[in-house]
Motif scaffolding. Structure first.
Motif, PDB file in Angstrom:
ATOM      1  N   LEU A   1      24.834 -18.349  42.382  1.00 51.11           N
ATOM      2  CA  LEU A   1      25.838 -19.117  41.655  1.00 51.11           C
ATOM      3  C   LEU A   1      25.199 -20.026  40.613  1.00 51.11           C
ATOM      4  O   LEU A   1      25.713 -20.149  39.485  1.00 51.11           O
ATOM      5  CB  LEU A   1      26.662 -19.953  42.636  1.00 51.11           C
ATOM      6  CG  LEU A   1      27.699 -20.905  42.018  1.00 51.11           C
ATOM      7  CD1 LEU A   1      28.753 -20.125  41.235  1.00 51.11           C
ATOM      8  CD2 LEU A   1      28.358 -21.780  43.078  1.00 51.11           C
TER       9      LEU A   1
ATOM     10  N   ILE B   1      24.316 -18.002  37.623  1.00 51.91           N
ATOM     11  CA  ILE B   1      25.513 -17.675  36.835  1.00 51.91           C
ATOM     12  C   ILE B   1      25.934 -18.870  35.986  1.00 51.91           C
ATOM     13  O   ILE B   1      26.275 -18.730  34.801  1.00 51.91           O
ATOM     14  CB  ILE B   1      26.658 -17.235  37.775  1.00 51.91           C
ATOM     15  CG1 ILE B   1      26.292 -15.912  38.466  1.00 51.91           C
ATOM     16  CG2 ILE B   1      27.965 -17.083  37.007  1.00 51.91           C
ATOM     17  CD1 ILE B   1      27.290 -15.489  39.527  1.00 51.91           C
TER      18      ILE B   1
ATOM     19  N   HIS C   1      23.678 -19.162  33.107  1.00 54.91           N
ATOM     20  CA  HIS C   1      24.003 -18.155  32.088  1.00 54.91           C
ATOM     21  C   HIS C   1      25.216 -18.569  31.271  1.00 54.91           C
ATOM     22  O   HIS C   1      25.295 -18.271  30.076  1.00 54.91           O
ATOM     23  CB  HIS C   1      24.247 -16.807  32.770  1.00 54.91           C
ATOM     24  CG  HIS C   1      24.550 -15.696  31.809  1.00 54.91           C
ATOM     25  ND1 HIS C   1      23.598 -15.166  30.962  1.00 54.91           N
ATOM     26  CD2 HIS C   1      25.712 -15.032  31.554  1.00 54.91           C
ATOM     27  CE1 HIS C   1      24.157 -14.214  30.230  1.00 54.91           C
ATOM     28  NE2 HIS C   1      25.429 -14.108  30.565  1.00 54.91           N
TER      29      HIS C   1
END
Length: 465
Positions: free
Chosen positions: A332, A335, A338
């Motif tokens: 997580l 992510i 990102h």
């Protein structure tokens, strides 16, 4: 601040550096967890107690962080590749020779050398990663942290089977062979190699200059050569005179050695990292407290469950539950990185959620409730496990200070790990309550959150000024 950083290197070798750091963390996590398997055999072999042996077997990871500042001085006498390769050898050889240590104290000295060797490999890899991944350093470093989890899962199983098949010495030899892969990690270290745009410009200008000289008549070229020779002789004469004046100044200042030493001392004092990077001073307490909470939670998670009435066979599974949740937490976090979310805000939410789980610890002592709390704590702990290196990268404003910042950061992490283990045990000895200890962890996480908010406000205000 991330927008002002240079772009990542275009050299494909950056993926080899990424794999090398992943492999080094795999070795570190595997050694740490495998020593838990070997601990009873070491106690029986040297007729010692668990407290002494646990301290000895914990030296590799502790020394890896504490000795990292030494690498700053070694950078002046050797290359990063040489340092990392020597570090790989020092990491493996003491473990291979460990079965023949005559006493537990000699074993401790050998494992301390292993920690020094891992520091000599860890520091060059971290510096190289910062050079290859200048802009996405936080994301790349988080990817390599999965090596610790993979090593903690796989290597202890290998060592346990090796003990059954080959005995005490064979188990250490196989563990040393796994650690010997650190030599490969060190050999892969090198600087980025990429052709820059200015090289093409300079080559084009050289070609144009050569063409212009070919177009000049022969008589004009001879006059130009004579002019160039005259200019060269003048420059040479000025260089000789400048060299003589420097020699005279050196002779005149030879009697002022004490002043020179004083100036050099002041120069070293002025080069102290904290004087050049004030934002790093602001965030340093959060780094220490984060390591304090993490190592204390990892040490006392299972004893806390046993103190609540859970049998040992079931209490051990809480670590596995927390580890699996930690993998999802790190995914997580990647992510969110990102998606370009703010690291400070991510860590604040993780600290608040984890602190809440520590405060709610008194609600129930059932196994299902403790398993749920362990999953929440593992999910969040392995998110703000990335806090030290991430906040270091954000707080350092001058990229030239990154090598010193990496060494200083490693020392700070070592302080947090050592103090977390020692003071957590002291708090339990005084209170005889794991719940009080977990409440202390919750309070420390709230202090970390306040520290992160102050840092965020300072960073937002600084560009306006």
């Amino acid at each position: 601040m991330a927008e002002n950083l240079p772009e990542d290197s275009t050299d494909p070798w950056k993926y080899a550096i990424l794999f090398s750091k992943f492999l080094l963390f795999f070795i570190d996590g595997g050694i740490t967890k495998s020593f838990g398997v070997l601990l009873p055999d070491v106690v029986a072999r040297y007729n010692s107690d668990f407290k002494t042996v646990a301290l000895v077997l914990g030296l590799p990871s502790t020394m890896m962080f504490f000795t990292a500042p030494i690498t700053i001085f070694l950078m002046k006498i050797m290359t990063l590749t040489t340092m990392a390769t020597i570090g790989g050898l020092l990491s493996a050889l003491p473990i291979i020779c460990a079965p023949w240590a005559p006493s537990v104290y000699i074993l401790g000295m050998m494992l301390a050398i292993t920690g020094l060797g891992m520091a000599l490999t860890f520091f060059p890899l971290l510096v190289s990663m910062n050079r290859f991944f200048s802009k996405s350093f936080i994301f790349a470093n988080t990817l390599t942290l999965f090596g610790t989890t993979c090593g903690a899962f796989l290597v202890p199983v290998i060592i346990e089977r090796s003990l059954e098949a080959y005995g005490y010495a064979g188990g250490f030899l196989i563990l040393g062979g796994i650690a010997f892969h650190a030599v490969v990690c060190g050999a892969l270290v090198r600087s980025p190699r990429e052709r820059r745009r200015d090289n093409f410009i300079s080559s084009d200008s050289d070609n144009a200059e050569r063409d212009s000289l070919m177009a000049v008549p022969v008589s004009d070229q001879s006059e130009m050569e004579q002019t160039d020779r005259g200019n060269a002789s003048i420059i040479l004469q000025e260089t000789v005179e400048e060299f003589k004046s420097e020699e005279e100044n050196a002779r005149s200042s030879s009697g002022n050695d004490s002043w020179c030493s004083c100036d050099s001392f002041l120069a070293h004092l002025k080069s102290f990292l904290f004087l050049h990077e004030p934002l790093y001073i602001v965030i340093a307490p959060a780094m220490v407290l984060q390591c304090f909470v993490q190592v204390g939670w990892m040490l006392f998670l299972v004893p806390h469950a046993e103190g609540a009435g859970i049998d040992q066979s079931n209490a051990v599974f809480l670590s596995s539950i927390a580890g699996i949740s930690g993998i999802f937490g790190r995914i997580l976090y990647l992510i969110l990185l990102h998606l370009k979310r703010d690291n400070t805000i991510i860590f604040c939410f993780a600290c608040v959620i984890c602190a809440s789980s520590f405060f709610f610890d008194f609600v129930s002592s059932s196994y299902i409730f403790l398993a749920g709390m362990a999953s929440v704590q593992g999910f969040t702990v392995f998110i703000f496990d990335c806090l030290p290196h991430a906040m270091m990268k954000i707080s350092i404003q001058n990229e030239e200070n990154m090598p010193r910042a990496i060494a200083t950061n490693s020392f700070i992490v070592g302080i947090g790990f050592l103090s977390g283990a020692v003071l957590s045990g002291y708090i339990y000895d005084v209170t005889s309550s794991f719940r009080v200890l977990f409440v202390v962890y919750g309070v420390l996480l709230l202090i970390i959150t306040i520290n992160l908010i102050i840092f965020k406000l300072i960073v937002q205000r600084k560009p306006r000024e």
